[in-house]
Design a protein around this motif. Structure first.
Motif, PDB file in Angstrom:
ATOM      1  N   GLY A  57       0.837  -1.193   0.000  1.00  0.00           N
ATOM      2  CA  GLY A  57       0.000   0.000   0.000  1.00  0.00           C
ATOM      3  C   GLY A  57       0.871   1.240   0.000  1.00  0.00           C
ATOM      4  O   GLY A  57       0.958   1.950   1.003  1.00  0.00           O
ATOM      5  N   ASN A 194      -8.362  -0.311   5.019  1.00  0.00           N
ATOM      6  CA  ASN A 194      -7.343  -1.207   4.472  1.00  0.00           C
ATOM      7  C   ASN A 194      -7.659  -2.556   5.104  1.00  0.00           C
ATOM      8  O   ASN A 194      -7.633  -2.675   6.337  1.00  0.00           O
ATOM      9  N   SER A 394      -3.560  -3.588  -4.469  1.00  0.00           N
ATOM     10  CA  SER A 394      -3.373  -2.147  -4.317  1.00  0.00           C
ATOM     11  C   SER A 394      -3.324  -1.524  -5.706  1.00  0.00           C
ATOM     12  O   SER A 394      -2.650  -2.038  -6.602  1.00  0.00           O
TER      13      SER A 394
END
Length: 415
Positions: A57, A194, A394
């Motif tokens: 990320g 997330n 991601s």
């Protein structure tokens, strides 16, 4: 008696055979799955394989120039060559306090802010400060991989509440209440999320906050993705929705995601003064102050122009639409549309139970391995996030790499 037969002095005695070399507490920690996938992808690329990594990320943009310039100036200032206060530079604590005050509508004092070495240290120190052995933390799943490890390091136990794709990865109040026990100490909130990119509505945030207030439960809210929302969806801080929670809420944040500053390692905790004082005492023994140059850069990030933030957000939005469109073409994938952060989290159960180039694939972990081996695309399996049957992609990578990478996955699973 020869010297060879002499007894070994006690202080030089070999350790007991039953004693492990590593403590149980540390030996039980699982490595970060996201960093492991990213490391594997980079190693394969270094070996000459054209791997495209969707694991980390991490924005692919450079840190905004005004932030870099502030750091360059800070390097030359002798003030930054010395120890500073463990809790953070006064200027940065003030900037964070102002930022949180803006998002919550509450008056936040600098004394309520602790600057940490990245968001992960803020997570660890919050749990270490609030939890005792025997405590429980309600942890909505899918969750970020570090949360359960940090909870266990504090001697507490996570109680997972799984919300699947059919409910847009958002837990219901009925689920949270069913998980509550007399040992419940805290609930973890991460919105935007997330790994899923899900964003809770103001109504959902308010309902959760009032429930926590009613039952005397601490709210630990990770708001590091607060500036990354799409489709007109707005971020809502739990303290904006339920200001009465101010004495039992800790806000976690940092500059990593919003300002493309993952390597600078600057995060923060914001909470009641007694909690921040205690966590500052802990940090004084762990690391002392955060790197002063990085702190000066973070001040520039928080107080400088916002145009670079919006430019990055628009790019992420474009990539978000692309990755959802393409992942939806993968046979067996179900793809809820994320409205925050920079992750897509498809349900891949429809792609399991089949053979991929001669290998039977029955789990999302096995699917991720097959995709890496045969399509040279790195994604993180859902097992790492408490959600088997999913993959995390991601989309914080270049547009061209994103398109090519997902096309490879489409091709492989269409065989």
């Amino acid at each position: 008696m020869s010297t060879d037969d002499a007894p070994i002095p006690a202080r030089h005695a070999a350790p007991a055979a039953a004693r492990e070399r590593i403590s149980r507490r540390i030996g039980a920690i699982a490595p970060s799955a996201t960093l492991a996938v990213d490391s594997t992808a980079k190693a394969l690329k270094a070996a000459g394989r054209p791997v495209i990594g969707f694991g980390a990320g991490e924005p692919d943009f450079p840190t905004p120039q005004h932030v870099v310039d502030a750091a360059a100036e800070a390097v030359r200032d002798p003030r930054n060559h010395r120890y500073t206060a463990a809790a953070g530079l006064p200027e940065l604590r003030e900037a964070v306090a102002a930022t949180v005050a803006s998002s919550t509508g509450l008056e936040i004092e600098p004394a309520q802010v602790l600057i940490t070495n990245g968001g992960k240290q803020a997570v660890y120190q919050t749990f270490a400060t609030l939890l005792d052995p025997g405590d429980e933390v309600i942890l909505p799943a899918p969750y970020w991989t570090t949360y359960p490890e940090a909870i266990r390091l504090a001697g507490a136990t996570e109680v997972e509440v799984l919300a699947g794709a059919e409910q847009d990865y958002l837990p219901t109040m009925e689920q949270l209440e069913a998980a509550r026990t007399e040992r419940t100490r805290a609930v973890l909130l991460c919105s935007p999320s997330n790994p899923t990119g899900a964003v809770m509505s103001p109504e959902q945030i308010r309902e959760l906050g009032r429930w926590a207030l009613e039952h005397g439960i601490w709210v630990i809210t990770d708001e590091i993705y607060q500036h990354l929302t799409y489709d007109g969806v707005e971020f809502t801080s739990v303290l904006a929705a339920v200001p009465e929670l101010a004495e039992t809420t800790v806000i976690l944040g940092g500059v990593a995601k919003t300002f493309a500053m993952t390597g600078w390692r600057v995060g923060w905790m914001v909470g009641p003064r007694d909690v921040i004082t205690a966590a500052s005492n802990l940090q004084s023994h762990l690391t002392s102050n955060v790197n002063n140059v990085a702190q000066r850069a973070a001040v520039a990030a928080l107080t400088g122009p916002t145009e670079p933030i919006e430019e990055m957000r628009l790019a992420f939005d474009r990539r978000r639409r692309t990755i959802v469109e393409k992942l939806s073409q993968v046979p067996g994938f179900t793809v809820p549309t994320p409205t925050g952060a920079f992750y897509a989290f498809p349900d891949v159960t429809g792609a399991l139970g089949r053979s991929i180039r001669g290998t039977e694939v029955t789990t999302s972990a096995e699917l991720a391995t097959a995709i890496l081996e045969h399509a040279e695309v790195a994604a993180v399996p859902g097992e790492a996030f408490g959600a088997p049957g999913h993959l995390r992609f991601s989309y914080a990578l270049a547009d061209e790499d994103l398109a090519e990478g997902i096309d490879r996955v489409i091709a492989l699973l269409s065989e």
